[in-house]
Scaffold this motif. Structure first.
Motif, PDB file in Angstrom:
ATOM      1  N   ASP A  69       0.857  -1.187   0.000  1.00 51.58           N
ATOM      2  CA  ASP A  69       0.000   0.000   0.000  1.00 51.58           C
ATOM      3  C   ASP A  69       0.894   1.237   0.000  1.00 51.58           C
ATOM      4  OD1 ASP A  69      -2.513  -1.490   0.306  1.00 51.58           O
ATOM      5  OD2 ASP A  69      -1.727  -1.963   2.292  1.00 51.58           O
ATOM      6  N   VAL A  70       0.654   2.130  -0.966  1.00 53.73           N
ATOM      7  CA  VAL A  70       1.485   3.326  -1.141  1.00 53.73           C
ATOM      8  C   VAL A  70       0.595   4.556  -1.139  1.00 53.73           C
ATOM      9  CG1 VAL A  70       3.131   4.503  -2.647  1.00 53.73           C
ATOM     10  CG2 VAL A  70       3.162   2.006  -2.490  1.00 53.73           C
ATOM     11  N   TRP A  71       1.007   5.567  -0.392  1.00 52.86           N
ATOM     12  CA  TRP A  71       0.269   6.824  -0.332  1.00 52.86           C
ATOM     13  C   TRP A  71       1.210   7.971  -0.669  1.00 52.86           C
ATOM     14  CZ3 TRP A  71       0.428   3.162   3.569  1.00 52.86           C
ATOM     15  CH2 TRP A  71      -0.749   2.434   3.783  1.00 52.86           C
ATOM     16  N   ILE A  72       0.753   8.894  -1.523  1.00 53.26           N
ATOM     17  CA  ILE A  72       1.521  10.087  -1.875  1.00 53.26           C
ATOM     18  C   ILE A  72       0.832  11.289  -1.248  1.00 53.26           C
ATOM     19  CG2 ILE A  72       2.493  11.471  -3.745  1.00 53.26           C
ATOM     20  CD1 ILE A  72       3.515   8.618  -3.686  1.00 53.26           C
ATOM     21  N   TYR A  73       1.604  12.064  -0.486  1.00 50.85           N
ATOM     22  CA  TYR A  73       1.049  13.220   0.222  1.00 50.85           C
ATOM     23  C   TYR A  73       1.726  14.504  -0.237  1.00 50.85           C
ATOM     24  CZ  TYR A  73      -2.032  11.057   3.674  1.00 50.85           C
ATOM     25  OH  TYR A  73      -3.086  10.420   4.294  1.00 50.85           O
ATOM     26  N   ASP A  74       0.915  15.553  -0.372  1.00 45.84           N
ATOM     27  CA  ASP A  74       1.378  16.921  -0.559  1.00 45.84           C
ATOM     28  C   ASP A  74       1.087  17.638   0.753  1.00 45.84           C
ATOM     29  OD1 ASP A  74       1.914  19.529  -1.226  1.00 45.84           O
ATOM     30  OD2 ASP A  74       0.306  19.729  -2.700  1.00 45.84           O
ATOM     31  N   GLY A  75       2.108  17.765   1.605  1.00 44.35           N
ATOM     32  CA  GLY A  75       1.854  18.283   2.947  1.00 44.35           C
ATOM     33  C   GLY A  75       0.992  17.315   3.721  1.00 44.35           C
ATOM     34  N   ASP A  76      -0.154  17.778   4.207  1.00 42.96           N
ATOM     35  CA  ASP A  76      -1.077  16.928   4.963  1.00 42.96           C
ATOM     36  C   ASP A  76      -2.200  16.374   4.095  1.00 42.96           C
ATOM     37  OD1 ASP A  76       0.320  17.363   7.339  1.00 42.96           O
ATOM     38  OD2 ASP A  76      -0.823  19.174   7.801  1.00 42.96           O
ATOM     39  N   THR A  77      -2.116  16.615   2.787  1.00 44.72           N
ATOM     40  CA  THR A  77      -3.185  16.210   1.879  1.00 44.72           C
ATOM     41  C   THR A  77      -2.775  14.994   1.057  1.00 44.72           C
ATOM     42  OG1 THR A  77      -3.930  18.504   1.687  1.00 44.72           O
ATOM     43  CG2 THR A  77      -4.712  16.948   0.013  1.00 44.72           C
ATOM     44  N   GLU A  78      -3.596  13.956   1.093  1.00 41.59           N
ATOM     45  CA  GLU A  78      -3.329  12.786   0.269  1.00 41.59           C
ATOM     46  C   GLU A  78      -3.619  13.105  -1.189  1.00 41.59           C
ATOM     47  OE1 GLU A  78      -5.565   8.669  -0.518  1.00 41.59           O
ATOM     48  OE2 GLU A  78      -4.765   8.785   1.538  1.00 41.59           O
ATOM     49  N   VAL A  79      -2.638  12.882  -2.038  1.00 41.26           N
ATOM     50  CA  VAL A  79      -2.768  13.161  -3.470  1.00 41.26           C
ATOM     51  C   VAL A  79      -3.183  11.908  -4.229  1.00 41.26           C
ATOM     52  CG1 VAL A  79      -1.509  13.857  -5.552  1.00 41.26           C
ATOM     53  CG2 VAL A  79      -1.073  15.022  -3.377  1.00 41.26           C
ATOM     54  N   GLN A  80      -2.616  10.794  -3.837  1.00 41.34           N
ATOM     55  CA  GLN A  80      -2.871   9.556  -4.564  1.00 41.34           C
ATOM     56  C   GLN A  80      -2.552   8.362  -3.660  1.00 41.34           C
ATOM     57  OE1 GLN A  80      -1.038   9.632  -8.385  1.00 41.34           O
ATOM     58  NE2 GLN A  80      -1.844   7.683  -9.065  1.00 41.34           N
ATOM     59  N   ALA A  81      -3.294   7.272  -3.855  1.00 41.78           N
ATOM     60  CA  ALA A  81      -3.033   6.033  -3.131  1.00 41.78           C
ATOM     61  C   ALA A  81      -3.032   4.877  -4.122  1.00 41.78           C
ATOM     62  CB  ALA A  81      -4.078   5.803  -2.045  1.00 41.78           C
ATOM     63  N   VAL A  82      -2.100   3.970  -3.969  1.00 45.05           N
ATOM     64  CA  VAL A  82      -2.000   2.797  -4.833  1.00 45.05           C
ATOM     65  C   VAL A  82      -1.974   1.560  -3.939  1.00 45.05           C
ATOM     66  CG1 VAL A  82      -0.637   1.589  -6.575  1.00 45.05           C
ATOM     67  CG2 VAL A  82      -0.695   4.097  -6.557  1.00 45.05           C
ATOM     68  N   HIS A  83      -2.844   0.596  -4.235  1.00 46.48           N
ATOM     69  CA  HIS A  83      -2.915  -0.627  -3.443  1.00 46.48           C
ATOM     70  C   HIS A  83      -2.687  -1.815  -4.386  1.00 46.48           C
ATOM     71  CE1 HIS A  83      -4.464   1.716  -0.094  1.00 46.48           C
ATOM     72  NE2 HIS A  83      -5.329   2.263  -0.932  1.00 46.48           N
ATOM     73  N   GLN A  84      -1.644  -2.573  -4.133  1.00 51.93           N
ATOM     74  CA  GLN A  84      -1.278  -3.690  -4.994  1.00 51.93           C
ATOM     75  C   GLN A  84      -1.307  -5.005  -4.226  1.00 51.93           C
ATOM     76  OE1 GLN A  84       2.660  -2.741  -6.469  1.00 51.93           O
ATOM     77  NE2 GLN A  84       1.846  -1.515  -8.162  1.00 51.93           N
ATOM     78  N   GLN A  85      -1.524  -6.086  -4.975  1.00 52.96           N
ATOM     79  CA  GLN A  85      -1.411  -7.431  -4.433  1.00 52.96           C
ATOM     80  C   GLN A  85      -0.298  -8.160  -5.171  1.00 52.96           C
ATOM     81  OE1 GLN A  85      -5.147  -9.581  -3.516  1.00 52.96           O
ATOM     82  NE2 GLN A  85      -6.223  -7.841  -4.407  1.00 52.96           N
ATOM     83  N   SER A  86       0.247  -9.183  -4.533  1.00 57.08           N
ATOM     84  CA  SER A  86       1.383  -9.891  -5.129  1.00 57.08           C
ATOM     85  C   SER A  86       1.016 -10.593  -6.428  1.00 57.08           C
ATOM     86  CB  SER A  86       1.949 -10.907  -4.134  1.00 57.08           C
ATOM     87  OG  SER A  86       0.941 -11.795  -3.703  1.00 57.08           O
ATOM     88  N   THR A  87      -0.277 -10.793  -6.664  1.00 58.91           N
ATOM     89  CA  THR A  87      -0.718 -11.426  -7.910  1.00 58.91           C
ATOM     90  C   THR A  87      -0.831 -10.420  -9.061  1.00 58.91           C
ATOM     91  OG1 THR A  87      -3.007 -11.158  -7.144  1.00 58.91           O
ATOM     92  CG2 THR A  87      -1.952 -13.289  -6.752  1.00 58.91           C
ATOM     93  N   ASP A  88      -0.683  -9.123  -8.771  1.00 56.65           N
ATOM     94  CA  ASP A  88      -0.779  -8.096  -9.807  1.00 56.65           C
ATOM     95  C   ASP A  88       0.499  -8.062 -10.645  1.00 56.65           C
ATOM     96  OD1 ASP A  88      -3.209  -7.402  -8.725  1.00 56.65           O
ATOM     97  OD2 ASP A  88      -2.414  -5.693  -7.581  1.00 56.65           O
TER      98      ASP A  88
END
Length: 284
Positions: A69-88
């Motif tokens: 699970d990866v989250w990209i933040y600009d300051g305190d604001t979430e810009v983008q989130a990526v959720h992957q599984q090992s089967t992807d």
């Protein structure tokens, strides 16, 4: 009105219109320039890999985790989130398009929970707050200067491992590992949160010599933890119970206890654990 006055009025009006037009053009040009600058983007490629304490080496995330699970933040604001599984396809790598003019922070968690982890107010939580073998990573960067991130993730858990040398007797229906009060969430600042009473349950096969393994969120400094292991029969009566006092817990390290659980005598022990790969074992 004479011709000179009429000409002056006309010329004055045209001048005024020209001033307004120039002002509007200047404003549009400035806004346009800002727009381009603020929205000029770059493709940022990220790859994630955990490491073992000894030897210090990269490994594949899929060797240790089923989710990233990866989250990209600009300051305190979430810009983008990526959720992957090992089967992807392309598990543990991704490309994101981000604005060059900004500075972002990436937070990432690799783990074996059944569902995706969440990040809120700087704290990572797992489904059902069950702590699994987990890794974490964070870094701030600007796409203007950094377009490739090789993210080497570190363990944020210690491991208590009980290797039972004798056989599970008839009548044992289940076993529990009571971890006392220990954290179930991870603060991105680098420490455990939400300390509650935690009990893990196992169903060992009669006649087997099982190994019970549980994970505890832990920092880089060693802490002591009392661990109680109990065997119950089908009516929940206690068949056997052992208390392991002052078990050392540290991120990236495994505390292993091995001995006869049901038939042998046990003395509480404490020791300094070694690294995850070449760990020391305490006989009891």
């Amino acid at each position: 009105m004479n011709e000179r006055k009429i000409l002056a009025i006309v010329n004055g009006g045209m001048y005024a219109l020209a001033v307004v037009a120039v002002a509007m053009l200047t404003a549009c040009t400035n806004d346009g320039a800002g727009e381009v600058m603020n929205h000029e983007t770059a493709e940022v490629r990220m790859t994630f890999s955990p490491y073992d304490v000894e030897p210090m080496m990269r490994a594949a995330v899929a060797d240790y985790a089923t989710r990233l699970d990866v989250w990209i933040y600009d300051g305190d604001t979430e810009v983008q989130a990526v959720h992957q599984q090992s089967t992807d396809d392309g598990f543990a790598s991704m490309s994101l398009r981000l604005e060059k003019a900004k500075t972002y922070t990436v937070y990432a968690c690799a783990h074996k929970a059944a569902g995706a982890a969440t990040l809120s107010n700087g704290v990572v939580s797992w489904p059902d707050e069950k702590v699994t073998h987990s890794f974490f990573y964070s870094q701030s960067f600007s796409p203007a200067t950094t377009t490739t991130l090789n993210c080497l993730m570190g363990r944020i858990v210690g491991n208590f491992r009980l290797e039972i040398a004798d056989k599970v007797p008839d009548g044992v229906a289940r076993m529990t590992v009571d971890l006392g009060v220990s954290p179930t969430r991870w603060d991105v600042a680098g420490y455990g949160e939400n300390a509650v009473s935690r009990v893990s349950s196992f169903t060992p096969a009669v006649g087997s010599s099982p190994t019970l393994s549980v994970f505890l969120l832990a920092g880089s400094e060693e802490e002591k933890q009392d661990v109680t292991v109990t065997a119950y029969d089908a009516t929940d009566a206690v068949v056997q119970q052992r208390v392991f006092s002052d078990v050392p817990i540290r991120a990236g390290y495994r505390s292993t206890y091995r001995g006869e659980f049901f038939t042998g005598a046990m003395a509480s022990m404490s020791f300094t654990v070694s690294d995850w790969m070449d760990y020391e074992t305490v006989e009891f």
